[in-house]
Enzyme design. Sequence first.
Site, mmCIF file in Angstrom:
data_model
loop_
_atom_site.group_PDB
_atom_site.id
_atom_site.type_symbol
_atom_site.label_atom_id
_atom_site.label_comp_id
_atom_site.label_asym_id
_atom_site.label_seq_id
_atom_site.Cartn_x
_atom_site.Cartn_y
_atom_site.Cartn_z
ATOM 1 N N HIS A 149 17.719 -9.563 14.595
ATOM 2 C CA HIS A 149 18.025 -8.136 14.659
ATOM 3 C C HIS A 149 17.144 -7.390 15.660
ATOM 4 O O HIS A 149 17.029 -6.168 15.597
ATOM 5 C CB HIS A 149 17.888 -7.515 13.272
ATOM 6 C CG HIS A 149 18.892 -8.053 12.303
ATOM 7 N ND1 HIS A 149 18.712 -8.009 10.930
ATOM 8 C CD2 HIS A 149 20.096 -8.652 12.500
ATOM 9 C CE1 HIS A 149 19.753 -8.567 10.325
ATOM 10 N NE2 HIS A 149 20.593 -8.964 11.259
ATOM 11 N N CYS A 166 14.632 7.544 30.062
ATOM 12 C CA CYS A 166 14.335 6.256 30.700
ATOM 13 C C CYS A 166 13.811 6.509 32.111
ATOM 14 O O CYS A 166 14.511 7.124 32.935
ATOM 15 C CB CYS A 166 15.599 5.395 30.746
ATOM 16 S SG CYS A 166 15.446 3.922 31.793
ATOM 17 N N GLY A 205 14.520 -11.720 -7.063
ATOM 18 C CA GLY A 205 15.782 -11.008 -7.240
ATOM 19 C C GLY A 205 16.946 -11.836 -6.748
ATOM 20 O O GLY A 205 16.788 -12.922 -6.171
#
Length: 402
Positions: free
Chosen positions: A155, A235, A331
């Site tokens: 990611h 930028c 979990g």
Amino acid sequence: MKKPLMRIPYTDILPAPNIIPHTARSLPGAIAALQEFLHAPSPRDLPRSTVVLTGAGLSVASGLADYRGPNGTYRVNKTYRPIYYHEFLTSHEARKRYWARSFLGWTTLRNAQPNPGHYAVRDLGRLGLVSAVVTQNVDSFHPRAHPDIPTLELHGYLRSTVCTSCRTEMPRDGFQAELARLNPVWDAFLQEALATGALETEDPHERRARGFRVNPDGDVELPQAPYTTFRYPACPKCLSDPPLLADGSRAAVEVDNDGAWSPTSKAGILKPAVVMFGESIADGVKKAAEEAIDGAGKLLVLATSMATYSAWRLAKRAKDRGMPVAIVNIGGVRGEEAFFAGLDPDQTGAQGVRLEMSTETLLPALVRELRQQPILQNAEPSSAEAASFLENDAAVFKNMLQ
């Protein structure tokens, strides 16, 4: 009409896991099961190596928030939702809010360190038991803790920003300095918070009592904060050389007198070099992740509920290839019963493992035990195999970071 928001998957508590094998409820039993899993030969003609897939729970011991853990953001902050990619691209106000909150959280995230779980993964690699890591985490702890093990950051990563127009990357530290220059009042507030230790506690309830809501990925929420006053830079590459638009004309990239991005601009927007919610993972990254799975014979999943499809599909790919799967997570895990279907009820770890324990405690204890015992010859790749794998996959993963 405003684009509808996407649904955030699996924010409710997932069903409790079925511990596999049944003897693995204690720490010694869990260690024994993982030892067998790692040492057992891979099925059929699959490679001998093990690939590791990790999630946010692995970094909780470093003081970072996770999403779905016992004290995860979706548990303690029911109103929280991450920024959506299309919001970030289209809304100047959304970007102000995002960068203001990220500005407050970056110093804590940058100063956080890998924890014993990350270093245990390093040690498993040094023992010849782990050949590659695929992580959903964007904190860069894996490449810092074990630079010699190929790591694919599925990611992306927060250590850089990237221009949405020209794709040029900029180190986050330099971007942070620009945010401080453009927002002196916010910077003074941050410095005071850091000096008083207001951002140092790892307890989410204590942080809320101090007026902060600390969410995953360096996001610090201040209720009632004037986010509309926040400014962020353009930028620099697009500012000096504006990119071409689809019609062949030059995009307008404009800044105010201090150098802050102007809403009259049509390009030059910087975003974190992460995959935002609703944004697609680059095809090259998807392919590299699939190749990491296909290049191994077993999958070890650490500290993730695999609620995101990008992670779950990799585990499903491993299962479909006939790879044994071991999951360590506190979990429930999305659709986990599918990963353990058809196991011999009397197997003790070679075919699959499901544990519910802290990686911070379990993994270092596993490494200590493994160091006291000789590694089985048929479980360890030859030096030639290991060198070839590391050389090939390191090159593939390095390309993902360019």
